[in-house]
Each structure stands twice: as structure tokens, then as C-alpha cells.
Design a protein around this motif. Structure first.
Motif, PDB file in Angstrom:
ATOM      1  N   ARG A 124      33.693  22.243 -15.934  1.00  0.00           N
ATOM      2  CA  ARG A 124      34.323  22.376 -17.251  1.00  0.00           C
ATOM      3  C   ARG A 124      33.288  22.365 -18.378  1.00  0.00           C
ATOM      4  N   ARG A 125      32.316  21.419 -18.310  1.00  0.00           N
ATOM      5  CA  ARG A 125      31.363  21.255 -19.412  1.00  0.00           C
ATOM      6  C   ARG A 125      29.974  20.895 -18.898  1.00  0.00           C
TER       7      ARG A 125
ATOM      8  N   ARG B 199      34.283  18.324 -11.009  1.00  0.00           N
ATOM      9  CA  ARG B 199      35.268  18.873 -11.963  1.00  0.00           C
ATOM     10  C   ARG B 199      34.656  18.957 -13.365  1.00  0.00           C
ATOM     11  N   TRP B 200      34.013  17.882 -13.770  1.00  0.00           N
ATOM     12  CA  TRP B 200      33.473  17.836 -15.127  1.00  0.00           C
ATOM     13  C   TRP B 200      32.387  18.893 -15.333  1.00  0.00           C
TER      14      TRP B 200
ATOM     15  N   LEU C 237      39.110  16.109 -21.084  1.00  0.00           N
ATOM     16  CA  LEU C 237      37.912  15.650 -20.368  1.00  0.00           C
ATOM     17  C   LEU C 237      37.549  14.238 -20.785  1.00  0.00           C
TER      18      LEU C 237
ATOM     19  N   ASP D 162      36.529  17.148 -26.258  1.00  0.00           N
ATOM     20  CA  ASP D 162      37.475  17.750 -25.313  1.00  0.00           C
ATOM     21  C   ASP D 162      38.437  16.637 -24.882  1.00  0.00           C
TER      22      ASP D 162
END
Length: 757
Positions: free
Chosen positions: A506-507, A502-503, A574, A571
Motif C-alpha cells: 500500500r505505502r 500488506r503495508w 493504514l 492514510d
């Protein structure tokens, strides 16, 4: 020789001097330390933060307070009953600021006619000393003359007597050295260096006059009782490590002597070395293995594969070592190849490189360790049948004269290839599970068999009882507490894989190895500020040499990496996820930390405590691990513990301080307890989660794989049958029976002594 009961490592630097070290002696004594173990204390390059860049081995470093402050430190240590262990650097000296190294300056000024021409390992057959300091060869036009020196920006070099007439370029042409573009160093350098660092020139300590010139001052300190132990840096770079150790032992017959020899699994120190053991990376590897759950290997590997991270360790390592021989240590390979008789130079260079790439350990010590040499030759021959003739010639000539120049230079350089290719490159490329990417470790070995740990500990008790053991050093890739927390990921690999997936979406960082390493570092060192994380990731990216390097920069990629910490921490959603996950593994990480610390402090060997790690310490690779230590805060907590306080296991780290204090004090005050070694077996449903051993009237009990233990319902009716007598846990002061649920109710570890505490 009586080894210290333990050591406490401090990093001396201009901001932490001999006087500062003297001020913490009362604290170290109360902590229970047996000796102060200091980083190099000899004069170093101005401003050096580590001291391994020695410029004058005949005087205590003025920036640390000089001789007077050194003598006072030694005096106060003796008065407190503490030993004094000094780190020495026999392999090389710093030449970055040429004028600060009087021997090097004289060599540059007088050339082969210098009284110190043989002090440095220079290939005079190739003419002038090549100094790769210019931006480019054409920059020789920018030289200027200042008195009897040639000047290039901040660099100054001597002008030989009688050669100072004419233009700077004409004067330069008459010198015993040649200033060239810095990029020529790797391929053309004609003096041996430390790894790929051209500002560290190798010293020929195998010559008796050089040995005495570089060691007599430190040996004087030993003879006068001011220094009680020596730690030898980088013995693998020496021409004759065994001969050097024998000279050193003759000069310091009563000193405790340990060597920074990094042993691969299954490798032993050469039997002929008259030393007390290694500096403990082997113990670090063995203890870390206890914390890693082998069941986590498959899902961790699958995550790495899915994210694009290479998962064939040997292939990654081979490519990294090949990069070193082909691009970084080219000059060294060619110098060795030129010594192979009867073989064309290019083929000889290929044979030399291929054999170094194939080495199963850092180096051989022929005629000892001939099996390692034979294994490397066989592997090289199988990999490159087209070089069979050259490899056979290399093999024959090395075996024919194992003390000759060819054999000597090959062995000195193979350690550089392995260290640079494996530790400094592969460990930043193969980031499947960073807890295993440690000096002396093998990232391909996922977890250790408990029986294997006990076998190794018993072997150390029998063969090397005075060897150092360690969990954190100035060279470890991450501190022991980061490693302990990361080990928890092997118990929750599915959760971690889901989170990182997931992380990353996202980034993520646009380089798989660094991306996976970054997320592990973030949760392993949490909480960490953006600047510390940025500094670490910059170093990791450059060490991996995949998208950028220290010398060939991908500026756009480096900017993206530098921005990543602020983007992630800024973020909010996050950051909250990362914080929650770090919180999930924090408690088990603390358990692991206490387990590995107590095992290290009580198992065979002389344990070292790296500065500050008596509390939780979440430092990363240097220079992060040389940050200032708050000794006042530690002294205040220690005073409470000495007064009977039993701290909770919380973010203060006081529980770890309790463990360190009790174990070190016992080692110092009751050394008779720390002899022998016997494994103890737990019995019951959770027996696999216990690690226990007996010394002599002392028993260590520790918890492993705490997540799995909790998931299975805890200790339940698991017992550890104890030898006859009444046993008291020195951590809590309570009398215990073999019921682990009761024994380990407060802390995940126990340190038992027979009778009263």
C-alpha cells in the motif's frame, strides 16, 4: 576506589546547563541514583548540542555556565552524597571553527614551527595541512582578506606573520595550510581525524606534554574531589590505549574509570588496562538476547528475503566495510600503506584494506590480542591470494615491531573501518530485525541462550564487578523501550510479516532495507509524529549509503522518504492498522522493558540510567535521544510512589519508575546485597520463561517471552525454589513463596530481599 552504586546520565547542552543539572539533584537523590554522569563539560564548538567537539580542554564550557556553575554543581552533588562522573574525549578536538581552538589556530599560523605542531597527528612529510573546506578547488578565487585573516564565507584562517602582502590568492599560497575542495578530504587528508569527520582532528595524547595539556584541568577536578569518575570516549582511536590508561590512572588513582570500549561477543578487555570496565554495551547485548525468541528467526528472515532485503549478514558487512576502505577512509589507508616496506604502494594499500575488512573485532592491542590479528591476516590472505605477498609483508612488519608506526596506525584505523562499516552502515542495510542492530551487538545472532547470559553475568561479577552496564546511551540506535517492544516481533513473526507485506503493497518505500526498517521503527516507537519519523528516516537512508548519502544526494529519493511519514499517518485505514498492531505488542513490550531494566539494575556491574528512561522512552538515534526531559512530571510521580502508590502498568510508565526507584535505592542503601552471583532455576511447565538470579540476600525474578507465556496458559504451577528464609518483594511489599503465578501476578518482575522489605 569505591565505584558509585549507579549513575544517571544527563546530556548537557546550551539548553540544559550546569545550573539546570544542579536543579535536578534533589530528584536524582530521591530516585536513588549514586552519581550524576554528564556528557563532556569542557569548552566545545559554539552551539554544540553534545560536547564531543572540544576546543579547549583547559576550561569548563562557558555555554554551560562556565567554571563557577561547574563548581556549584560539584558542590551540590557532594552535599547530596552523589558522585560526579565526567565524560572525556582524549582522541580528538574540534577544528570546525578554527579560531575557537587556540592550538589549531597556532598550528595553521606557524606550521611545523608552532609550539603545538606535535599536538595534532599531522603528516608534515606531505607539506601543508590540507583543509577541505571549499565548495571546489576553484573557489580559492573567492577568498578575501580581513585584517590578519583569510576569509571564505563563514570560515576564517590565520595569515602567517610576514605573508600578508598581495592578493588573497597570493597570500593563501604562502600559508602553512592549503584550502581545497571538500571532496578531496577522504582521499588526500594529511591529518588523522575522528572516523570520516574532517572537522575533528586527532590529538596525540600518547605524548606526555600533550596528555598533560589536555588532561590537567580535569585531573585537578578529580584531585580536589569534585569529580569522582571518568568515562573515556573512543579509546580505540588512541595510538597506545594501554599506555594512555596507565597515565590516566596515575593521574586519577582514586577515580572510577570506565572506557567506551565496544566488545564483540567473546572479546575481553585487555588485562593490562588499569580500568574498572567498559561502558556497558556488552551487557546491553546480553540482556537484549534474553528477550528475543530464536524461533522467530526463520519467518523474520523469510520476510526480509521476500521484500528484497539482503539476508546474508557477512556479505552485507563485507561490502559495507569495503565501501569504507575504498571510498571514505582512503587517505588513512594510503598513509598506512606507505609505511609497508618493499611493497608497491597499490598492493600495500590493498593488503591494508583487506586486512582491516577482515578484522573480527574493532582492533587489536598488540602484543595483546595477537589472535585477532592472526585471524584477520588469515582471512585476508584467503580472500585475496593475489595480495599474499603484500599481506605477508604487512603481517611480518607489524609483528616485528608491534609498537612501531605501522602497527600503531593500522590498529588505530581498523577500529574506524569496523565502526564505520558495521555500526554506521551495515546496521542500516541489514534491517532484518532492528532490535539486534545495536552498538556492540551482532544482528546475525538471533536471541541468546539463557545459560549464556548467566555465564556472562557471573564472569562480570568475578572479573569486572565495577564495570558500567547500560541499556540506552547517547549513541544507541534506539532506546531500550523501543528495543524491548521490537523484541516482541520475534514472538509474532507471522503476524508481523503479514502486516508488513500488506503495508508495503500500500505505502512501501522504494528501497527494501529502509522499507523494512521504517515499518519496524513505526510500530516500535508508536505513537510517533511525522517530523520525528522523517528525521530518523533521513538519517537512516544516508547512513546506509545505498540510494543517497550525506554528501552525494539522490534528491528525488530523499523527497520520497521525507513524504512517507505524512502519507502513512495521513492514510486513515493504514494508520488504524498500524495502531492496532502496535497496540497488540504494546503490553508484551512493557513486560520486556521491565524485565530488561530490573535485570540491568540488579545484575553485576554499575548500572547507568540514561536521562528520562526511568519512564517509558521511545527515542530513536541521536539527535532524537537528546530531547528535553520533563523532570517535574517525573518528580511528581516519584513522590506518589514514595508515598506507597503501586502504579498499574500503563502508558504513564510509572511502573518502570517504581522498578528503577526501588532497585537504585537498594543499591545505594544496601550495597552488601549486590555482591556475588548465582543462577536460580525455575521448575515447571513455564520454567523457560523465567530468568532469576541471587546476589547476596537479594533475588531478581523476571519474565521473558511474554507472548509465548500467555499463549501457553501463563505460569500455572511453575515454581522458583527460594533459599531458606522469608522473602519480601520490594516492589509490592508482599511476602512471597516460590509460586511464580502469585509472585508475578501484579508485575512481570520481582525484587526479593530476605526478611522485611
Amino acid at each position: 576506589m569505591t565505584p558509585p552504586s549507579s549513575t544517571y546520565r544527563v546530556q548537557l547542552r546550551p539548553e540544559f546547563t550546569f545550573t539546570d543539572a544542579t536543579a535536578v539533584i534533589p530528584y536524582l537523590h530521591r530516585l536513588g541514583a549514586g552519581a550524576l554522569y554528564a556528557s563532556p563539560v569542557l569548552d566545545a564548538t559554539p552551539g554544540s548540542t553534545h560536547g564531543y567537539d572540544v576546543v579547549d580542554p583547559a576550561r569548563a564550557r562557558p555555554e554551560l555556565g562556565g567554571e563557577e556553575a561547574r563548581r556549584l554543581l560539584a558542590k551540590r552533588l557532594r552535599e547530596a552524597g552523589l558522585g560526579f562522573v565526567v565524560d572525556i574525549v582524549p582522541n580528538h578536538m574540534a577544528v570546525e571553527v578554527a579560531k575557537t581552538n587556540r592550538w589549531w589556530w597556532d598550528v595553521l599560523r606557524r606550521g611545523p614551527g608552532s609550539a603545538h605542531a606535535d599536538f595534532f597527528d599531522i603528516d608534515w612529510r606531505r607539506g601543508k595541512v590540507l583543509l577541505p573546506v571549499l565548495g571546489a578547488d576553484a573557489d580559492v578565487a573567492e577568498l578575501r582578506i580581513d585584517g590578519d585573516e583569510l576569509v571564505y564565507y563563514d570560515h576564517r584562517f590565520p595569515i602567517a606573520p610576514g605573508t600578508g602582502e598581495g592578493s588573497p590568492q597570493e597570500v593563501h599560497a604562502r600559508q602553512h595550510y592549503e584550502l581545497v575542495g571538500w571532496r578531496r578530504g577522504n582521499a588526500e587528508l594529511n591529518y588523522r581525524r575522528f572516523f570520516d569527520i574532517t572537522t575533528l582532528a586527532a590529538v596525540r595524547v600518547e605524548l606526555p606534554d600533550v596528555f598533560h595539556a589536555t588532561h590537567d584541568e580535569v585531573l585537578r577536578w578529580v584531585a580536589e574531589g569534585e569529580v569522582t569518575g571518568l568515562r573515556v570516549d573512543h579509546p580505540d582511536g588512541l595510538a597506545d590505549p594501554g599506555g594512555y590508561m596507565r597515565m590516566l590512572r596515575a593521574g586519577a588513582p582514586e577515580a572510577w574509570l570506565v572506557v567506551e570500549k565496544i566488545l564483540h561477543p567473546g572479546e575481553d578487555l585487555p588485562q593490562s588496562w588499569p580500568v574498572d570496565g567498559t561502558t556497558g554495551y556488552d551487557a546491553l547485548r546480553e540482556i537484549t538476547g534474553l528477550l528475543v525468541d530464536p524461533a522467530g528467526e526463520a519467518p523474520v528472515t523469510e520476510l526480509a528475503r521476500r521484500l528484497g532485503q539482503p539476508v546474508d549478514y557477512h556479505q552485507v558487512e563485507d561490502r559495507a566495510r569495503r565501501l569504507v576502505t575504498d571510498r571514505i577512509l582512503v587517505a588513512e589507508v594510503h598513509r598506512i600503506a606507505a609505511l609497508v616496506r618493499g611493497i608497491e604502494q597499490e598492493a600495500a594499500a590493498g593488503a591494508v584494506a583487506e586486512t582491516m575488512i577482515a578484522f573480527p573485532v574493532y582492533r587489536s592491542y598488540l602484543p595483546e590480542g595477537a589472535a585477532h590479528w592472526a585471524a584477520a591476516i588469515a582471512t585476508a590472505r584467503a580472500a585475496r591470494p593475489d595480495l599474499a605477498e603484500a599481506i605477508d609483508a604487512l603481517d611480518f612488519q607489524v609483528r616485528e615491531d608491534p609498537h612501531g608506526e605501522l602497527a600503531t596506525r593500522f590498529q588505530q584505523t581498523s577500529g574506524m573501518v569496523v565502526a564505520k562499516g558495521t555500526e554506521d552502515t551495515t546496521f542500516y542495510r541489514y534491517t532484518r530485525f532492528a532490535a539486534l542492530n545495536e552498538v556492540g551487538g551482532s544482528p546475525n545472532d538471533f536471541g541468546a541462550d539463557v545459560a549464556a547470559f548467566h555465564t556472562a553475568a557471573a564472569a562480570r561479577a568475578a572479573g569486572w564487578p565495577a564495570a558500567m552496564t547500560t541499556l540506552t546511551t547517547h549513541d544507541t540506535k534506539r532506546s531500550e523501550d523501543v528495543r524491548a517492544r521490537l523484541a516482541v516481533l520475534s514472538e509474532v513473526p507471522g503476524e508481523f510479516a503479514d502486516a508488513v507485506t500488506r503495508w508495503t503493497a500500500r505505502r512501501g518505500i522504494d528501497e527494501p532495507s529502509l522499507n523494512l526498517l521504517a515499518w519496524q521503527t513505526l510500530v516500535g516507537a508508536w505513537p510517533i509524529d511525522a517530523d520525528r519519523l522523517r528525521g530518523y528516516l533521513d538519517k537512516a537512508a544516508k547512513e546506509s549509503k545505498l540510494r543517497t548519502t550525506w554528501t552525494d544526494h539522490d534528491e528525488e529519493f530523499e523527497r520520497a522518504v521525507a513524504a512517507w511519514p505524512d502519507e502513512v499517518l495521513g492514510d486513515a485505514e493504514l494508520r488504524a492498522e498500524v495502531e492496532a498492531f502496535a497496540g497488540r505488542i504494546r503490553g508484551p513490550g512493557w513486560s520486556n522493558s521491565l524485565t530488561q531494566k530490573l535485570i540491568q539494575l540488579t545484575s553485576p556491574g554499575v548500572p547507568d540510567v540514561y536521562q528520562g528512561t526511568e519512564l517509558w522512552d521511545f527515542s530513536l538515534v541521536d539527535p532524537d535521544n537528546r530531547r528535553p526531559v520533563d523532570y517535574a512530571a517525573r518528580a511528581a510521580l516519584l513522590a506518589e510512589i514514595a508515598g506507597g502508590w503501586l502504579p498499574e502498568i500503563d502508558s504513564s510508565g510509572a511502573a518502570k519508575l517504581l522498578v528503577v526507584h526501588r532497585a537504585l535505592t537498594l543499591r545505594r542503601d544496601r550495597p552488601e546485597l549486590f555482591t556475588g552471583y548465582r543462577r536460580l532455576h525455575a521448575e515447571g511447565p513455564a520454567a523457560a520463561h523465567a530468568v532469576a538470579f541471587e546476589r547476596r540476600g537479594l533475588i531478581t525474578v523476571a519474565t521473558r517471552l511474554p507472548v509465548g507465556l500467555a499463549a501457553a496458559g501463563g505460569w500455572r504451577d511453575t515454581v522458583l525454589p527460594l533459599p531458606d528464609g522469608e522473602w519480601t518483594d520490594t516492589l509490592t511489599g508482599t511476602v512471597v513463596t516460590g509460586q511464580l503465578a502469585a509472585m508475578l501476578a501484579r508485575y512481570p518482575v520481582a525484587l526479593l530481599v530476605r526478611g522485611e522489605s
